[in-house]
Design an enzyme around this catalytic site. Structure first.
Site, PDB file in Angstrom:
ATOM      1  N   GLY A  57      62.366  37.288  37.190  1.00 58.97           N
ATOM      2  CA  GLY A  57      62.604  38.307  36.167  1.00 58.97           C
ATOM      3  C   GLY A  57      63.953  38.140  35.499  1.00 58.97           C
ATOM      4  CB  CYS A  86      63.459  32.865  39.719  1.00 55.88           C
ATOM      5  SG  CYS A  86      64.625  32.534  38.400  1.00 55.88           S
ATOM      6  CD  GLN A  90      69.325  34.447  40.437  1.00 47.71           C
ATOM      7  OE1 GLN A  90      69.388  35.532  39.853  1.00 47.71           O
ATOM      8  NE2 GLN A  90      69.292  33.297  39.787  1.00 47.71           N
ATOM      9  CB  SER A 136      71.479  31.936  32.887  1.00 51.75           C
ATOM     10  OG  SER A 136      70.625  31.615  31.819  1.00 51.75           O
ATOM     11  CG  LEU A 137      72.588  34.900  36.438  1.00 49.13           C
ATOM     12  CD1 LEU A 137      72.308  36.328  36.896  1.00 49.13           C
ATOM     13  CD2 LEU A 137      73.987  34.790  35.861  1.00 49.13           C
ATOM     14  CG  HIS A 178      60.122  29.642  38.063  1.00 41.86           C
ATOM     15  ND1 HIS A 178      59.745  30.922  37.736  1.00 41.86           N
ATOM     16  CD2 HIS A 178      61.466  29.585  37.873  1.00 41.86           C
ATOM     17  CE1 HIS A 178      60.812  31.614  37.353  1.00 41.86           C
ATOM     18  NE2 HIS A 178      61.862  30.821  37.427  1.00 41.86           N
ATOM     19  CD  GLU A 180      56.365  30.935  38.969  1.00 42.95           C
ATOM     20  OE1 GLU A 180      56.710  30.526  40.098  1.00 42.95           O
ATOM     21  OE2 GLU A 180      57.179  31.416  38.164  1.00 42.95           O
TER      22      GLU A 180
END
Lengths: 201, 429
Positions: A57, A86, A90, A136-137, A178, A180
Site C-alpha cells: 500500500g 511491501c 515495513q 520508495s522506502l 511483490h 504477486e
C-alpha cells in the site's frame, strides 16, 4: 479437514495490487476461506484468522489505519502467523522498532536480483531470485544489530536493502518485493513456503 | 425498462466519414471505430437519431444499464452507445475517498439508444442496417429521410487558443510535487494533465472531420448530443468483453515516429522508464481484472508490445481473464477509471490528481464505447479527445510522471501532444 473452514485475512491498505495477492493465495491454497478487508474497517476486530496477510500500500507503516491496533490486540496476543508484503513488511520492521527510511534507490516496476540463503520462505528457490520492486522506502540491512528481534532473510543485490525479514520468536515474516507481480518468477513457491513453514505446522 | 424490437432496413446511399458526420449533425448520433487488433471484428458503427437515454442526469444508475441489456438480449448488435466520465469515480469508490469534482456539462455517464444502427467494414461497405423500435417513443423518423443526402451549410471553422489550466509554471511545480509524493512512498506514478481551452467559430463538424482524418483512428468517436460534441482519436482500448473473456490493453510510453530514426520503436521497447511504467500498469490492471475474474485466469498475454500509429509509437500490454460476472455495472465498478490514466496505486494517485489539477476532467480519461444485448462491451480510454460546446473547444493533454521524469521535458511532452491536435485544427496559437 480443519483447514477447510479456516479463514485467511488479507488486509487491503487501499492498494492497487491487493487482488493480485488474493488470487496468488487462492491459487496456492484454494482450500482456505479468504476475506479481504480495508485497513479502516472495524470488521477486523471480529476476525481471528488462521493467518494475516498485510498487503502492500501507499504511504508509511505508521499510516495504515487500524492495522496497529488490530496487530497489538489480536495478532500478537494470539500468536497468529503473519506475512507482510511491501508496506506490510515495513510495518513488521517498524513495529519491532526498526527504522523505515527513504530508499537509496527508489524504483517501481523494476525486476531486481534478490540474494537469500535458500531457507525459510526461500526454501527451494535459486539464489539470486528475481522479484519486482515497488518501493520508495526501505529498511537498510546494516541498521539491524545482530541481537535484534528481527532477522534479515534476503537483501537486494543492487543496494543491500532488506528484501525479506522475519521475527526471531514470533511467526511473522515479510517481503519487501511483490511475490504477486507478473515480473516475480517464484512468487507461487514463496507463498507455498509461507503456508508450510508458518501456518500449517 | 424499455424493450426494443429490431429489424433490418433497406437504405441506399453513399457512405463515407464526411457523410456519416453530416448525418450526425442533422439527426444527432454516434460514430464509433473499433480496432482490428486481437480479433477480426474491426468495424465502424454508426447510431442515428436518439430514441432513449440512460443517464446520471436523469437519476439512472449503472445497474439500470444492466437491466436494459438483460431486457434486450435478443439484440446481437451494438445498441447502447455512450460514455462514463472520469468524474464519476467518486460514485464508484468508497464514499469519502474522492471529491465530487465536475468539469463540464457532460453527464457522469450517459448511454443512448438510437433508432438506426449501421455497421460498416473499415472501408465503409455497409454490413448491417438496423432499426430499433419500442411502443412508447415519438421521435422516430422515416428511413427515407435518413437516406436523403444532407450537406452542411458551411465547411469553414477557425480555432484560437485562450488558456491552459494549470499554467506551465503550475504544471512544472505539480511534477515536482509528485516527485516528493513518490519519494515519501505515497505513489509510484501519477498521470498529470492540463486543460487547453480555445474558442471555435464556424462548423464543429468540419473541425471533427479534420481531427478524425488527421490520425489513424483506432478507437475514435464522434458524437453529437444536443449542443455538445465529443470527438476522440483515442488509440487505446480500455476493455472488451466477449462472453466470459475480458481483454484490457493499457498503453504506457510514447515516442514520435521519425523519418531520421528507424529505431525509434526498438528504442522505446528497450526504454527502462517506459518499461517500468508499463509493468506497473500491467500489475494494476491484473489487479483490477482479478476483482471480477476467477483466480488463476488473469494472464499477461503480451508485454511489452509495440503499437505504431502514423505519428507515434506506443508501448502496450494485453491482459486477459475469465469473468465471474457479465454485469456491466460490476465490471465497470471493478475497473473504472482505467489505471493507465490515473497512476499507481490508483486511489492515492487520483487524490493527488485532484489536488494538482484542481478541477474535474469531465469525460476526458473516462471511457466511450458500445454494448450489445449479448453483453459484449467494448470501451476505449477517452484520451486525445476534444469537446465542443457552443463556441468553446477544450481538450486535455498529459503524461505519466515518475521519479525518472524531467519536469521541463514533461511539460514539453504535453505541448507536443497539444500541437498534434492544434495542427489538425489549424489553430492560431
Amino acid at each position: 479437514m480443519q483447514s477447510m473452514t479456516r479463514t485467511i485475512l488479507l488486509l487491503d491498505n487501499y492498494d492497487s495490487f491487493t487482488h493480485n495477492l488474493l488470487h496468488l493465495l487462492q491459487q496456492v491454497r484454494p482450500e482456505y476461506r479468504y476475506r479481504t478487508i480495508r485497513n479502516t474497517s472495524t470488521q477486523l476486530f471480529s476476525i481471528t484468522p488462521a493467518a494475516l496477510i498485510i498487503g502492500p500500500g501507499p504511504m508509511t507503516p505508521a499510516e495504515t489505519g487500524l492495522l496497529n491496533n488490530y496487530f497489538q490486540n489480536t495478532i500478537k496476543p494470539k500468536n497468529i502467523p503473519t506475512l507482510g508484503v511491501c508496506l506490510g513488511m515495513q510495518y513488521l520492521g517498524f513495529e519491532a522498532g526498526l527504522s523505515v527510511t527513504k530508499s537509496t534507490l527508489p524504483a517501481h516496476g523494476a525486476a531486481i536480483e534478490i540474494n537469500h540463503n535458500t531457507t525459510d520462505i526461500f526454501t527451494g528457490l535459486p539464489t539470486p531470485t528475481i522479484g519486482a520492486r515497488y518501493n520508495s522506502l526501505e529498511i537498510a540491512s546494516k541498521t539491524i544489530p545482530a541481537n535484534h528481534s528481527i532477522e534479515v532473510l534476503a537483501t537486494a543485490q543492487e543496494n543491500g536493502a532488506v528484501m525479506a525479514l522475519r521475527h526471531k520468536k514470533r511467526p511473522h515474516v515479510g517481503v519487501q518485493f511483490h511475490p504477486e507481480s507478473f515480473l516475480t518468477t517464484k512468487g507461487h513457491q514463496i507463498i507455498d513456503n509461507f503456508f508450510q513453514y508458518y501456518v500449517e505446522i | 425498462m424499455w424493450k426494443f424490437k429490431i429489424q433490418n432496413v433497406d437504405i441506399h446511399r453513399n457512405w463515407s466519414l464526411s457523410n456519416a458526420i453530416s448525418m450526425i449533425e442533422k439527426w444527432e448520433g454516434t460514430l464509433l471505430f473499433t480496432s482490428p487488433e486481437h480479433n477480426k471484428s474491426h468495424n465502424i458503427v454508426l447510431g442515428i437519431n436518439p430514441i432513449s437515454t440512460i443517464s446520471s442526469d436523469k437519476g439512472h444508475t449503472l445497474a439500470d444499464i444492466d437491466t436494459i441489456i438483460t431486457t434486450n438480449e435478443h439484440i446481437a448488435h451494438p445498441f447502447l452507445f455512450g460514455h462514463i466520465s472520469y468524474d464519476a469515480k467518486h460514485t464508484i469508490e468508497e464514499p469519502g475517498i474522492y471529491k465530487d469534482l465536475q468539469d463540464n456539462q457532460f453527464a457522469l455517464f450517459q448511454f443512448t439508444i438510437y433508432q438506426f444502427v449501421f455497421i460498416f467494414t473499415p472501408s465503409w461497405e455497409l454490413k448491417n442496417a438496423l432499426e430499433l423500435t419500442s411502443c412508447n417513443e415519438s421521435k422516430t423518423v422515416l428511413i427515407d429521410q435518413i437516406e436523403q443526402f444532407y450537406s452542411p451549410e458551411s465547411q469553414q471553422f477557425s480555432v484560437s487558443i485562450e488558456k491552459s489550466h494549470p499554467t506551465k509554471e503550475e504544471f512544472i511545480k505539480g511534477v515536482k510535487t509528485i516527485h516528493n509524493y513518490i519519494k515519501a512512498g505515497d505513489v509510484y506514478q501519477v498521470n498529470l494533465t492540463r486543460k487547453v481551452s480555445a474558442t471555435i467559430s464556424g462548423s464543429a463538424t468540419a473541425a471533427a472531420l479534420a481531427l478524425l482524418e488527421s490520425n489513424r483512428i483506432e478507437f475514435g468517436v464522434f458524437q453529437k448530443c444536443g449542443v455538445r460534441y465529443l470527438i476522440s482519436t483515442s488509440p487505446e482500448r480500455f476493455f472488451q468483453t466477449n462472453g466470459l473473456t475480458i481483454l484490457t490493453s493499457p498503453i504506457k510510453g510514447t515516442a514520435p515516429t521519425s523519418p531520421e530514426n528507424d529505431n525509434a520503436g526498438t528504442d522505446l521497447l528497450n526504454d527502462e522508464k517506459n518499461l517500468r511504467e508499463l509493468a506497473m500498469i500491467t500489475d494494476l490492471l491484473r489487479n483490477d481484472l482479478s476483482r471480477i475474474c476467477h483466480p488463476g485466469t488473469v494472464t499477461v498475454k503480451g508485454y511489452p508490445l509495440l503499437k505504431t500509429l502514423s505519428n507515434v509509437h506506443h508501448l502496450v500490454a494485453d491482459i486477459e481473464g475469465k469473468l465471474t460476472t457479465t454485469d456491466f455495472s460490476k465490471i465497470v465498478t471493478a475497473l473504472f477509471p482505467g489505471g493507465s490514466i490515473t497512476g499507481c496505486p490508483k486511489i492515492r494517485a487520483c487524490q493527488i490528481i485532484e489536488e494538482l489539477e484542481q478541477k474535474g476532467r469531465g469525460p476526458y480519461t473516462g471511457s466511450f464505447g458500445y454494448i450489445t444485448g449479448h453483453k459484449k462491451i467494448d470501451l476505449n480510454i477517452l484520451i486525445r479527445t476534444v469537446f465542443i460546446e457552443n463556441n468553446q473547444l477544450t481538450f486535455n493533454v498529459g503524461g505519466g510522471i515518475t521519479l525518472m521524469s524531467n519536469p521541463e521535458e514533461e511539460f514539453l511532452e504535453t505541448q507536443h501532444k497539444a500541437r498534434n491536435i492544434l495542427q489538425a485544427l489549424n489553430a492560431k496559437e
